[in-house]
Scaffold this motif. Structure first.
Motif, PDB file in Angstrom:
ATOM      1  N   LYS A   1       0.825  -1.048   0.043  1.00 15.83           N
ATOM      2  CA  LYS A   1       0.124   0.009  -0.119  1.00 15.83           C
ATOM      3  C   LYS A   1       0.978   1.444  -0.135  1.00 15.83           C
ATOM      4  O   LYS A   1       0.555   2.303  -0.576  1.00 15.83           O
ATOM      5  CB  LYS A   1      -0.734   0.076   1.245  1.00 15.83           C
ATOM      6  N   SER A   2       1.925   1.285   0.588  1.00 14.75           N
ATOM      7  CA  SER A   2       2.997   2.382   0.667  1.00 14.75           C
ATOM      8  C   SER A   2       3.723   2.597  -0.500  1.00 14.75           C
ATOM      9  O   SER A   2       3.447   3.775  -1.118  1.00 14.75           O
ATOM     10  CB  SER A   2       4.099   1.909   1.696  1.00 14.75           C
ATOM     11  N   LEU A   3       3.942   1.483  -1.266  1.00 11.75           N
ATOM     12  CA  LEU A   3       4.262   1.444  -2.787  1.00 11.75           C
ATOM     13  C   LEU A   3       3.343   2.095  -3.487  1.00 11.75           C
ATOM     14  O   LEU A   3       3.564   3.005  -4.307  1.00 11.75           O
ATOM     15  CB  LEU A   3       4.721   0.214  -3.293  1.00 11.75           C
ATOM     16  N   GLU A   4       1.975   1.706  -3.412  1.00 11.91           N
ATOM     17  CA  GLU A   4       1.066   2.505  -4.370  1.00 11.91           C
ATOM     18  C   GLU A   4       0.862   4.009  -4.125  1.00 11.91           C
ATOM     19  O   GLU A   4       0.728   4.689  -5.066  1.00 11.91           O
ATOM     20  CB  GLU A   4      -0.454   1.673  -3.912  1.00 11.91           C
ATOM     21  N   ASP A   5       0.847   4.449  -2.971  1.00  7.90           N
ATOM     22  CA  ASP A   5       0.750   6.021  -2.538  1.00  7.90           C
ATOM     23  C   ASP A   5       2.074   6.238  -3.142  1.00  7.90           C
ATOM     24  O   ASP A   5       1.934   7.429  -3.541  1.00  7.90           O
ATOM     25  CB  ASP A   5       0.416   6.059  -1.241  1.00  7.90           C
ATOM     26  N   ALA A   6       3.221   5.967  -2.783  1.00  6.21           N
ATOM     27  CA  ALA A   6       4.476   6.501  -3.387  1.00  6.21           C
ATOM     28  C   ALA A   6       4.408   6.621  -4.986  1.00  6.21           C
ATOM     29  O   ALA A   6       4.842   7.815  -5.578  1.00  6.21           O
ATOM     30  CB  ALA A   6       5.531   5.625  -2.860  1.00  6.21           C
ATOM     31  N   GLU A   7       3.835   5.829  -5.619  1.00  4.24           N
ATOM     32  CA  GLU A   7       3.644   5.774  -7.350  1.00  4.24           C
ATOM     33  C   GLU A   7       2.631   7.054  -7.574  1.00  4.24           C
ATOM     34  O   GLU A   7       2.833   7.516  -8.529  1.00  4.24           O
ATOM     35  CB  GLU A   7       3.331   4.326  -7.750  1.00  4.24           C
TER      36      GLU A   7
ATOM     37  N   GLY B   1       8.509  11.127  -3.551  1.00  2.00           N
ATOM     38  CA  GLY B   1       7.910   9.966  -4.102  1.00  2.00           C
ATOM     39  C   GLY B   1       8.856   8.607  -4.418  1.00  2.00           C
ATOM     40  O   GLY B   1       8.404   7.844  -4.252  1.00  2.00           O
ATOM     41  N   TYR B   2       9.957   9.218  -5.210  1.00  2.00           N
ATOM     42  CA  TYR B   2      10.981   8.313  -5.310  1.00  2.00           C
ATOM     43  C   TYR B   2      11.740   7.715  -4.023  1.00  2.00           C
ATOM     44  O   TYR B   2      11.915   6.760  -4.018  1.00  2.00           O
ATOM     45  CB  TYR B   2      12.092   8.950  -6.237  1.00  2.00           C
ATOM     46  N   TYR B   3      11.788   8.488  -2.953  1.00  2.00           N
ATOM     47  CA  TYR B   3      12.244   8.032  -1.838  1.00  2.00           C
ATOM     48  C   TYR B   3      11.234   6.993  -1.276  1.00  2.00           C
ATOM     49  O   TYR B   3      11.722   6.023  -0.846  1.00  2.00           O
ATOM     50  CB  TYR B   3      12.566   9.115  -0.693  1.00  2.00           C
ATOM     51  N   HIS B   4      10.140   7.308  -1.028  1.00  2.00           N
ATOM     52  CA  HIS B   4       9.019   6.444  -0.446  1.00  2.00           C
ATOM     53  C   HIS B   4       8.716   5.100  -1.259  1.00  2.00           C
ATOM     54  O   HIS B   4       8.598   4.118  -0.563  1.00  2.00           O
ATOM     55  CB  HIS B   4       7.690   7.091  -0.042  1.00  2.00           C
ATOM     56  N   LYS B   5       8.777   5.076  -2.633  1.00  2.00           N
ATOM     57  CA  LYS B   5       8.568   4.116  -3.490  1.00  2.00           C
ATOM     58  C   LYS B   5       9.939   3.264  -3.143  1.00  2.00           C
ATOM     59  O   LYS B   5       9.657   1.938  -3.009  1.00  2.00           O
ATOM     60  CB  LYS B   5       8.684   4.536  -4.948  1.00  2.00           C
ATOM     61  N   GLY B   6      11.107   3.767  -3.102  1.00  2.00           N
ATOM     62  CA  GLY B   6      12.379   2.824  -3.071  1.00  2.00           C
ATOM     63  C   GLY B   6      12.396   2.318  -1.651  1.00  2.00           C
ATOM     64  O   GLY B   6      12.866   1.224  -1.515  1.00  2.00           O
ATOM     65  N   PHE B   7      11.803   3.008  -0.504  1.00  2.00           N
ATOM     66  CA  PHE B   7      11.881   2.351   0.694  1.00  2.00           C
ATOM     67  C   PHE B   7      10.941   1.375   0.842  1.00  2.00           C
ATOM     68  O   PHE B   7      11.288   0.176   1.310  1.00  2.00           O
ATOM     69  CB  PHE B   7      11.462   3.379   1.839  1.00  2.00           C
ATOM     70  N   ALA B   8       9.713   1.456   0.164  1.00  2.00           N
ATOM     71  CA  ALA B   8       8.753   0.356   0.168  1.00  2.00           C
ATOM     72  C   ALA B   8       9.464  -0.866  -0.415  1.00  2.00           C
ATOM     73  O   ALA B   8       9.482  -2.070  -0.024  1.00  2.00           O
ATOM     74  CB  ALA B   8       7.388   0.905  -0.581  1.00  2.00           C
ATOM     75  N   LEU B   9       9.907  -0.885  -1.896  1.00  2.00           N
ATOM     76  CA  LEU B   9      10.479  -1.593  -2.470  1.00  2.00           C
ATOM     77  C   LEU B   9      11.637  -2.465  -1.506  1.00  2.00           C
ATOM     78  O   LEU B   9      11.722  -3.573  -1.700  1.00  2.00           O
ATOM     79  CB  LEU B   9      10.903  -1.099  -3.683  1.00  2.00           C
ATOM     80  N   TYR B  10      12.333  -1.659  -1.214  1.00  2.00           N
ATOM     81  CA  TYR B  10      13.496  -2.160  -0.270  1.00  2.00           C
ATOM     82  C   TYR B  10      12.823  -2.923   0.964  1.00  2.00           C
ATOM     83  O   TYR B  10      13.423  -4.123   1.242  1.00  2.00           O
ATOM     84  CB  TYR B  10      14.075  -0.827   0.348  1.00  2.00           C
ATOM     85  N   LYS B  11      12.005  -2.709   1.586  1.00  2.00           N
ATOM     86  CA  LYS B  11      11.206  -3.364   2.554  1.00  2.00           C
ATOM     87  C   LYS B  11      10.700  -4.607   2.079  1.00  2.00           C
ATOM     88  O   LYS B  11      10.520  -5.776   2.563  1.00  2.00           O
ATOM     89  CB  LYS B  11      10.287  -2.599   3.408  1.00  2.00           C
ATOM     90  N   MET B  12      10.172  -4.714   1.018  1.00  2.00           N
ATOM     91  CA  MET B  12       9.554  -5.839   0.108  1.00  2.00           C
ATOM     92  C   MET B  12      10.878  -6.767  -0.270  1.00  2.00           C
ATOM     93  O   MET B  12      10.318  -7.881  -1.161  1.00  2.00           O
ATOM     94  CB  MET B  12       8.927  -5.489  -0.960  1.00  2.00           C
ATOM     95  N   ARG B  13      11.881  -6.401   0.050  1.00  2.00           N
ATOM     96  CA  ARG B  13      13.168  -6.890  -0.500  1.00  2.00           C
ATOM     97  C   ARG B  13      13.360  -7.252  -2.104  1.00  2.00           C
ATOM     98  O   ARG B  13      14.079  -7.889  -2.542  1.00  2.00           O
ATOM     99  CB  ARG B  13      13.170  -8.236   0.185  1.00  2.00           C
ATOM    100  N   ASP B  14      12.879  -6.169  -3.011  1.00  2.00           N
ATOM    101  CA  ASP B  14      13.059  -5.950  -4.181  1.00  2.00           C
ATOM    102  C   ASP B  14      14.261  -5.099  -4.280  1.00  2.00           C
ATOM    103  O   ASP B  14      14.018  -3.896  -4.462  1.00  2.00           O
ATOM    104  CB  ASP B  14      11.740  -5.545  -5.128  1.00  2.00           C
TER     105      ASP B  14
END
Length: 125
Positions: free
Chosen positions: A42-48, A60-73
């Motif tokens: 959900k964090s990723l969706e909002d960041a996008e 947006g790039y920071y929050h998207k990157g953070f969500a992806l990082y926590k998702m281990r991508d």
């Protein structure tokens, strides 16, 4: 207690976004709250959505990157942090996220067995 406060904040942000769905600031805040609640998809969706609404901002790039990082991508996280760095090459948070993701990506790859076409398989140490 903190989870309750985050849940309340999420409800308030949902209500606010119903009134102003085009607010990148509200999407950014909701992305942060979702991250605090470990709702990384959900964090990723909002960041996008933040990126779609305000592509010139690094938020947006920071929050998207953070969500992806926590998702281990880690590959996608590094690429996303790098996109933000193109907008602001001196941003320390984006730089740190990029290098952290890249480091973990390399560590992750080092633990993978070789491809079958190599003809050899080894176990990780």
């Amino acid at each position: 207690m903190a989870k309750d406060r985050h849940d309340e904040a999420l409800m308030d942000l949902d209500a606010a976004l119903e009134l102003t769905p085009g607010s990148y600031k509200l999407h950014r805040l909701r992305s942060m709250v979702h991250a605090c609640l470990e709702n990384y998809e959900k964090s990723l969706e909002d960041a996008e959505r933040v990126i779609a609404l305000q592509s010139s901002s690094t938020d947006g790039y920071y929050h998207k990157g953070f969500a992806l990082y926590k998702m281990r991508d880690f590959a996608a996280a590094a690429a996303t942090f790098n996109q933000g760095l193109k907008l602001n090459p001196t941003d320390k948070s984006l730089s740190q996220g990029f290098w952290d993701a890249l480091t973990l990506l390399h560590q992750q790859k080092a633990r993978l067995p070789p491809r079958a076409e190599d003809g050899k398989f080894r176990t990780s140490a």
